[in-house]
Design an enzyme around this catalytic site. Structure first.
Site, PDB file in Angstrom:
ATOM      1  N   SER A 130      48.085  37.644  46.237  1.00 53.59           N
ATOM      2  CA  SER A 130      47.198  37.170  46.275  1.00 53.59           C
ATOM      3  C   SER A 130      46.391  36.881  45.472  1.00 53.59           C
ATOM      4  O   SER A 130      46.161  37.470  44.179  1.00 53.59           O
ATOM      5  CB  SER A 130      46.174  37.287  48.053  1.00 53.59           C
ATOM      6  N   ASN A 131      44.707  36.421  45.242  1.00 53.54           N
ATOM      7  CA  ASN A 131      43.677  36.320  44.675  1.00 53.54           C
ATOM      8  C   ASN A 131      42.965  36.690  45.300  1.00 53.54           C
ATOM      9  O   ASN A 131      42.544  36.052  46.346  1.00 53.54           O
ATOM     10  CB  ASN A 131      43.993  35.127  43.444  1.00 53.54           C
TER      11      ASN A 131
END
Ligand code: CTP
Length: 217
Positions: A27-28
């Site tokens: 993810s980020n």
């Protein structure tokens, strides 16, 4: 006053999560704040708003329809559906560009050799909507986060994704309440903005509304 009255807008927001096994994902750092600010501002301007959101810590905005999704592919499916008959779509989500090519059904064990991650590209949500658009709606807006050659790269992105508006900003805008940003539109002069993201949201919406109105009969 309510400039967006009788119009519908879809906003994507937050990160996506790309599963690796039942307990792990890629993810980020996206907080979802810019998308939330846009959804709230659009609702205040009288629009019917659908927010398609990846996992964030933010509470649902008032009087906004929220679709919660996880992966890029889920976000694409929900956005496509919501975009039918909408006047505009703003892509404010930080969509993961890649996902693991295979998802393990069982938890990867430490005792195994360290896994080598093989990734495959995710669909581009805005590009897909542009490709599938028949007629002028929905008008499409996106963000361009660039660490070098900001305006040139943002302009390229606008052309490639066939967007009607692009908001360009640098990496130091991440997680902050204020930002320096540039609004690009095809054939029009670039506008510079420096200030609070909530005010930027209102400015984006008023520029996007100009694009909506210029295609209404
Ligand atoms: N976007 C999207 N679907 C993707 C990736 C990005 O709809 N799979 C949208 C984002 O919501 C944003 C815009 O495209 O509005 C630009 O995203 P950005 O990450 O800056 O650019 P990328 O297209 O991913 O290109 P690059 O990472 O090479 O800069």
């Amino acid at each position: 006053m309510k400039a967006w009255r009788n119009r519908r807008i879809v906003i994507t927001a937050g990160p996506t999560r790309e599963k690796l096994d039942p307990v792990r994902y890629l993810s980020n750092e996206s907080s979802g704040r810019m998308g939330w600010a846009l959804a709230e501002a659009a609702q205040q301007k009288g629009a019917r708003v659908t927010l398609v959101a990846g996992p964030t810590a933010l509470p649902s905005p008032k009087n906004v329809t929220v679709f919660l999704v996880r992966s890029a592919r889920e976000m694409l499916a929900a956005t496509r559906k919501a975009a039918r008959g909408a006047h505009a779509v703003i892509g404010a989500a930080a969509v993961a560009d890649w996902r693991p090519i295979a998802v393990s059904r069982t938890k990867l064990k430490k005792s195994q050799a360290p896994p080598i991650l093989k990734l495959t590209p995710n669909p581009d949500i805005l590009k897909t909507l542009a490709r599938e658009r028949k007629g002028p709606f929905p008008r499409l807006a996106g963000f361009a986060l660039e660490s070098t050659n900001l305006l040139a790269n943002a302009g390229k992105k606008m052309k490639e994704k066939k967007l009607d508006l692009v908001v360009a900003n640098g990496p130091n805008a991440l997680g902050k309440e204020t930002t320096r940003a540039w609004i690009l539109r095809p054939g029009l002069a670039v506008e510079e903005f420096n200030g609070n993201k909530k005010i930027l949201a209102r400015q984006i919406l008023s520029r996007l509304l100009e694009s909506v109105k210029s295609h209404e009969r």
